[in-house]
Motif scaffolding. Sequence first.
Motif, PDB file in Angstrom:
ATOM      1  N   THR A  71      32.871  36.802  43.894  1.00  0.00           N
ATOM      2  CA  THR A  71      34.339  36.996  43.759  1.00  0.00           C
ATOM      3  C   THR A  71      35.610  36.377  44.039  1.00  0.00           C
ATOM      4  O   THR A  71      35.860  37.026  43.057  1.00  0.00           O
ATOM      5  CB  THR A  71      34.292  38.345  45.604  1.00  0.00           C
ATOM      6  OG1 THR A  71      33.356  39.073  45.496  1.00  0.00           O
ATOM      7  CG2 THR A  71      35.227  38.451  45.649  1.00  0.00           C
ATOM      8  N   GLU A  72      35.463  35.361  44.078  1.00  0.00           N
ATOM      9  CA  GLU A  72      36.574  34.380  44.027  1.00  0.00           C
ATOM     10  C   GLU A  72      36.519  34.054  42.351  1.00  0.00           C
ATOM     11  O   GLU A  72      37.995  33.706  42.228  1.00  0.00           O
ATOM     12  CB  GLU A  72      35.706  33.057  44.969  1.00  0.00           C
ATOM     13  CG  GLU A  72      37.501  31.965  44.913  1.00  0.00           C
ATOM     14  CD  GLU A  72      38.849  32.210  45.459  1.00  0.00           C
ATOM     15  OE1 GLU A  72      38.883  33.355  46.193  1.00  0.00           O
ATOM     16  OE2 GLU A  72      39.495  32.241  45.563  1.00  0.00           O
ATOM     17  N   ARG A  74      25.529  44.363  45.340  1.00  0.00           N
ATOM     18  CA  ARG A  74      25.410  45.950  46.101  1.00  0.00           C
ATOM     19  C   ARG A  74      24.194  46.833  44.913  1.00  0.00           C
ATOM     20  O   ARG A  74      23.226  47.053  44.920  1.00  0.00           O
ATOM     21  CB  ARG A  74      26.362  46.971  45.241  1.00  0.00           C
ATOM     22  CG  ARG A  74      26.332  48.242  45.976  1.00  0.00           C
ATOM     23  CD  ARG A  74      27.990  49.280  46.038  1.00  0.00           C
ATOM     24  NE  ARG A  74      28.188  48.885  44.110  1.00  0.00           N
ATOM     25  CZ  ARG A  74      29.385  48.239  44.608  1.00  0.00           C
ATOM     26  NH1 ARG A  74      29.928  47.906  44.856  1.00  0.00           N
ATOM     27  NH2 ARG A  74      30.063  48.612  42.995  1.00  0.00           N
ATOM     28  N   ASN A 113      30.625  53.249  31.445  1.00  0.00           N
ATOM     29  CA  ASN A 113      30.092  53.494  32.371  1.00  0.00           C
ATOM     30  C   ASN A 113      30.495  54.815  31.935  1.00  0.00           C
ATOM     31  O   ASN A 113      29.306  56.612  32.392  1.00  0.00           O
ATOM     32  CB  ASN A 113      30.450  53.780  34.134  1.00  0.00           C
ATOM     33  CG  ASN A 113      29.807  52.236  34.585  1.00  0.00           C
ATOM     34  OD1 ASN A 113      28.702  52.340  34.653  1.00  0.00           O
ATOM     35  ND2 ASN A 113      30.354  51.454  34.899  1.00  0.00           N
ATOM     36  N   VAL A 115      25.959  49.121  40.465  1.00  0.00           N
ATOM     37  CA  VAL A 115      26.623  48.354  40.159  1.00  0.00           C
ATOM     38  C   VAL A 115      28.508  49.181  39.553  1.00  0.00           C
ATOM     39  O   VAL A 115      29.641  48.247  40.194  1.00  0.00           O
ATOM     40  CB  VAL A 115      26.440  47.252  39.237  1.00  0.00           C
ATOM     41  CG1 VAL A 115      27.186  46.573  38.759  1.00  0.00           C
ATOM     42  CG2 VAL A 115      24.820  46.158  39.874  1.00  0.00           C
ATOM     43  N   GLY A 116      28.023  49.414  38.712  1.00  0.00           N
ATOM     44  CA  GLY A 116      28.917  50.400  38.011  1.00  0.00           C
ATOM     45  C   GLY A 116      30.176  49.469  37.313  1.00  0.00           C
ATOM     46  O   GLY A 116      29.941  48.225  36.935  1.00  0.00           O
ATOM     47  N   GLY A 151      38.121  40.396  41.560  1.00  0.00           N
ATOM     48  CA  GLY A 151      38.095  40.103  42.663  1.00  0.00           C
ATOM     49  C   GLY A 151      36.884  40.991  43.314  1.00  0.00           C
ATOM     50  O   GLY A 151      36.715  41.510  44.661  1.00  0.00           O
ATOM     51  N   ASP A 152      36.148  41.666  42.071  1.00  0.00           N
ATOM     52  CA  ASP A 152      35.035  42.415  42.666  1.00  0.00           C
ATOM     53  C   ASP A 152      33.356  42.095  42.156  1.00  0.00           C
ATOM     54  O   ASP A 152      32.375  42.359  42.332  1.00  0.00           O
ATOM     55  CB  ASP A 152      35.747  43.700  42.800  1.00  0.00           C
ATOM     56  CG  ASP A 152      35.128  44.144  41.082  1.00  0.00           C
ATOM     57  OD1 ASP A 152      34.982  43.314  40.243  1.00  0.00           O
ATOM     58  OD2 ASP A 152      35.525  45.442  40.810  1.00  0.00           O
ATOM     59  N   SER A 211      34.514  50.617  37.925  1.00  0.00           N
ATOM     60  CA  SER A 211      34.295  52.045  38.017  1.00  0.00           C
ATOM     61  C   SER A 211      33.094  52.699  38.404  1.00  0.00           C
ATOM     62  O   SER A 211      32.151  52.008  38.819  1.00  0.00           O
ATOM     63  CB  SER A 211      34.154  50.952  36.070  1.00  0.00           C
ATOM     64  OG  SER A 211      33.079  52.688  35.782  1.00  0.00           O
ATOM     65  N   THR A 253      29.874  55.143  38.521  1.00  0.00           N
ATOM     66  CA  THR A 253      28.682  54.438  37.806  1.00  0.00           C
ATOM     67  C   THR A 253      28.107  55.749  37.419  1.00  0.00           C
ATOM     68  O   THR A 253      28.829  56.867  37.612  1.00  0.00           O
ATOM     69  CB  THR A 253      27.620  54.452  38.862  1.00  0.00           C
ATOM     70  OG1 THR A 253      27.128  54.995  39.201  1.00  0.00           O
ATOM     71  CG2 THR A 253      27.288  53.010  39.099  1.00  0.00           C
ATOM     72  N   GLU A 287      30.303  41.291  44.883  1.00  0.00           N
ATOM     73  CA  GLU A 287      30.503  42.491  45.225  1.00  0.00           C
ATOM     74  C   GLU A 287      29.304  43.366  44.790  1.00  0.00           C
ATOM     75  O   GLU A 287      28.482  44.314  45.232  1.00  0.00           O
ATOM     76  CB  GLU A 287      31.635  43.060  45.657  1.00  0.00           C
ATOM     77  CG  GLU A 287      31.756  44.308  47.221  1.00  0.00           C
ATOM     78  CD  GLU A 287      31.487  43.190  48.506  1.00  0.00           C
ATOM     79  OE1 GLU A 287      30.114  44.087  48.741  1.00  0.00           O
ATOM     80  OE2 GLU A 287      32.036  42.086  49.453  1.00  0.00           O
ATOM     81  N   ASN A 288      29.601  43.613  43.810  1.00  0.00           N
ATOM     82  CA  ASN A 288      29.190  44.397  42.392  1.00  0.00           C
ATOM     83  C   ASN A 288      28.012  44.026  42.363  1.00  0.00           C
ATOM     84  O   ASN A 288      26.620  44.937  42.857  1.00  0.00           O
ATOM     85  CB  ASN A 288      30.290  44.345  41.007  1.00  0.00           C
ATOM     86  CG  ASN A 288      31.214  45.101  41.256  1.00  0.00           C
ATOM     87  OD1 ASN A 288      31.350  46.040  42.031  1.00  0.00           O
ATOM     88  ND2 ASN A 288      32.160  45.497  40.240  1.00  0.00           N
TER      89      ASN A 288
END
Lengths: 331, 331, 213, 213
Positions: C27-28, C44, A113, C78-79, C36-37, A81, A83, C40-41
């Motif tokens: 992620t795994e 970041r 979000n 992050v989202g 699967g993110d 998603s 932000t 990464e999130n």
Amino acid sequence: MKKLLNDPADAVVESVEGFVAAHSDIVEAHYDPIYVSRVGGAVEGKVGLVSGGGSGHEPLHAGFVGQGMLDAAVPGPVFTSPTPDQIAPALVAANGGAGVLAIVKNYTGDVLNFETAVELAEAEDVEVATVITNDDVAVQDSLYTAGRRGVAGTVCVEKIAGAAADRGDDLAGVAAVATRVNANVRSMGVALTACTVPASGKPSFDLPEDEVEIGIGIHGEPGRHRIKLEPADAITQRLLDPVAEDLHLASGENVLLFVNGMGGTPSSELYVVYRQARKLLEARGVVVARSLVGNYVTSLEMQGASVTVLRFDDELTTLWDAPVHTAALRW
Amino acid sequence: MKKLLNDPADAVVESVEGFVAAHSDIVEAHYDPIYVSRVGGAVEGKVGLVSGGGSGHEPLHAGFVGQGMLDAAVPGPVFTSPTPDQIAPALVAANGGAGVLAIVKNYTGDVLNFETAVELAEAEDVEVATVITNDDVAVQDSLYTAGRRGVAGTVCVEKIAGAAADRGDDLAGVAAVATRVNANVRSMGVALTACTVPASGKPSFDLPEDEVEIGIGIHGEPGRHRIKLEPADAITQRLLDPVAEDLHLASGENVLLFVNGMGGTPSSELYVVYRQARKLLEARGVVVARSLVGNYVTSLEMQGASVTVLRFDDELTTLWDAPVHTAALRW
Amino acid sequence: MAADVAWAERWVRETARSIAANKEELTELDRQIGDGDHGENMNRGFTAVVAKLDALPEPPAHVSDVLKLVATTLMSTVGGAAGPLYGTAFLRAAKVADLPELDGRGVVAVLEGALEGVQARGKATVGEKTMVDALSPAVQAAVQAADGGGDARAVFAAAAEAAQKGAEGTIPLLATKGRASYLGERSIGHQDPGATSTALILAAGVVASEPEP
Amino acid sequence: MAADVAWAERWVRETARSIAANKEELTELDRQIGDGDHGENMNRGFTAVVAKLDALPEPPAHVSDVLKLVATTLMSTVGGAAGPLYGTAFLRAAKVADLPELDGRGVVAVLEGALEGVQARGKATVGEKTMVDALSPAVQAAVQAADGGGDARAVFAAAAEAAQKGAEGTIPLLATKGRASYLGERSIGHQDPGATSTALILAAGVVASEPEP
Ligand SMILES: Nc1ncnc2c1ncn2[C@@H]1O[C@H](COP(=O)(O)OP(=O)(O)O)[C@@H](O)[C@H]1O
Ligand SMILES: Nc1ncnc2c1ncn2[C@@H]1O[C@H](COP(=O)(O)OP(=O)(O)O)[C@@H](O)[C@H]1O
Ligand SMILES: [Mg+2]
Ligand SMILES: [Mg+2]
Ligand SMILES: [Mg+2]
Ligand SMILES: [Mg+2]
């Protein structure tokens, strides 16, 4: 992982750059934070429409920005998603004075979000209504899940709400139409292969060569169960039946039949699925009044398809038929 | 092999059945022998346009039947030219009294089968002109090959010749425009993966996980050479440079830039390729006046893309912009 | 030991290091039952946090300044689900961390604030296979340690240990919140990525309170 | 032995059987240097031929009737390059097979007609890695065998053997006609599918002329 990309970290921005360059008569991009909006900005007096979510579902949502559909779209990282500080400026930019409808797919991340973004936009005196789409019948809507997911039916909500805004409905009116579409649309999907998020480089799940995932979402997440590969007609029935039953479709009703590709399946196969889905509907006495077949809500390069049915009434049919001029949908 | 199909032997017919059911306002199908034509039949006094070839390249050609483009399309088995007795009735059906232009991709099979079909149609007093498309710069046009292949540039020929027919050009005129488009369009493609012909069930070639095929055609045939996977920008340059050089593009010229997906590559990646191709053209001083990005001439589920450039003049630009109303191309 | 602003900054930097080091693992885990993110999130987000810390014209004055910077940065970078949840957690934590130094009770308040934040946004309770299943036992362990007179470091250590156990304890759970809930029964047998990152974040706080060598 | 209409029908049916049995091999050869459909194409064609033969209200009267039926059926069912090429080959062959029975010279005429047909349509000469590289040596061998007084069967056997050698001889060739030519140098080292099917068709003619067991 084999993809036509440069640094995976730049994939979303570079893709948006290419997209707006190719469709500069329809859309423009804002960077930092990134979002896509109609050229010329908000339409004075018209309710603005904004959607967004993780990237990787193209053409959703940026491909649906333009006359008769969205005013802005906010792409997050792949399957993540966006932000609030990305979404809020898009909400503000889409406001032509009549308020903005946010169309949000029902995922915890998107909902949270957008919630914060709406607060931020409201602090800038933009009136915002939110409609959450949740058309995926693969997820049982109960106490035991985060609720049904928003999948391909979101396109129907965006198209029809866009037409309602275009004809001059006020914010409450547009939101009511969007809610009505969402209440009458259901989807179910199948994956033949997983997809690979560029940043991770690994397939989203492992699927043996002779099995398919039934009830997948659009984020490369595994589905509800696996079955051995079956002929297209049998698989189509596994998708269409739950959709038709959840909608309580009755003989004589008119519908839109929408067969959506997950990204890596050729259109020839989508039409084979369409053919059988239509037969099954007709066997129920349901009239397929309109059709849409193609890659509209995808999961990167995943092979597979979903079947979406929208129950029509005269008003929804008229709004579906209303002109639309976007990169991905046009008539 | 995992596909959304029933018996592979029925794939072409079932797909056409679904296609015409979904687009019954635009096309209709004839079976035995199978071809697709515009609803309402030939347009009185207009030059008819017919194309065809092996299936597996959808939306080519049936997706381009409709106002402003083709009058009929003849699908062969997957990657196999249709037969003369399929093509001839389509030529006859497309004749509105002003003759018919056959647009044929340059493959031995297509050329030979159309040749015989044209003889059969002429025996029924239909005047037929043939234009052979051969835009693929991956094949050196010399004594040592069957000549360049017709690939994505064929869409440009069909669109623009269709517009010329629509504005009332006679058969010689439409053929001349088609020939001019073909003379000014060049393409080059890359495959990241092979594709699998349903009837054979095996990938068309074996490609290691870290290699791509440069200079592929659209029949799953291997390309001219293999390279290690590179960033999209580098691969795009390998496609765009030969195209631009073969066209002898000069600074200040206007072009259509067309990035075509091979079927299994998501549009987000196609836009990354488009972005770089456009940059490279602009660096040459070339003006990208129009753009087309999407899956238009595919190789089943192959992952990959091709870059096509069409040199514009004012007339070709006007004809490109003329209205078109087909299942796959519409404005 | 009491937890001061220097500790808070060390905590955050150590978290960033640990998240980066465990990015693939997170992620795994998310690949198994989510999309699967998560690695990464989070990476970041914390990379951005460190960049913001580095770019500050002068060092932060209070623990709450550090936590607030983490909150707003995670929120805006992050989202996904984790962004708003951790963002709100750090925001609430910052609100209660209004002293120059935190003692054992202060750490409890910070952790309680964080849990409250996650639950206010995400509406998850214990046993739904989310980060709450790491954070909630952490709060309980922290309370106990503080009741027993533990200092900030001891309280944090107890919390981190409980969070780690809590994360592992998500393996047999059936998910009923977040993406993993879509899997139904198939979510059983996998460790929740968010609970795992929560355990990493708390463990980093302990490393940060270790006496410098 | 002379080649009569019964032989012709046996030839065609045996060809259909042989093509079906070798379908995968032909397709695999085409996959190497073409588009992987030659087996499928030829099998579709000869299956249709047999169906047409079976459906005839009365048995064909002349060798030329059989060959003409093959020609038109291949033309309308095979598609691709092979359809028109084999179609025209059988059509020309039918034209010269105007006797009730073919002797050795008759077989030569038929094969010459076929070669002429392929070359008229496809414009390929020897050495371009096509079916011509099987058919052309077959004609030469047939002429020699006929010159040496061979009967239909002996002539056909000589032709078939030469076709088989010719097909194998395409392996080192660089393709300059058909799809394989797009591969340039990479076409070297593979046997041409069309030449291979030509060899199969001629071999079937020999089987058909074997005395019934
Ligand atoms: N409602 C919720 N309450 C608490 N935590 C949640 C909730 N929904 C999801 N989470 C946590 O978020 C984690 C996933 O985060 P992340 O992968 O970054 O976001 P997304 O699911 O949007 O991809 C899950 O492992 C879970 O711990
Ligand atoms: N110009 C030509 N002359 C003679 N034979 C040809 C020519 N072009 C192709 N062929 C033959 O056709 C064969 C391929 O047939 P097929 O695979 O059925 O058609 P396509 O190439 O259209 O897929 C080649 O192996 C070759 O022997
Ligand atoms: Mg996500
Ligand atoms: Mg072929
Ligand atoms: Mg996730
Ligand atoms: Mg072939």
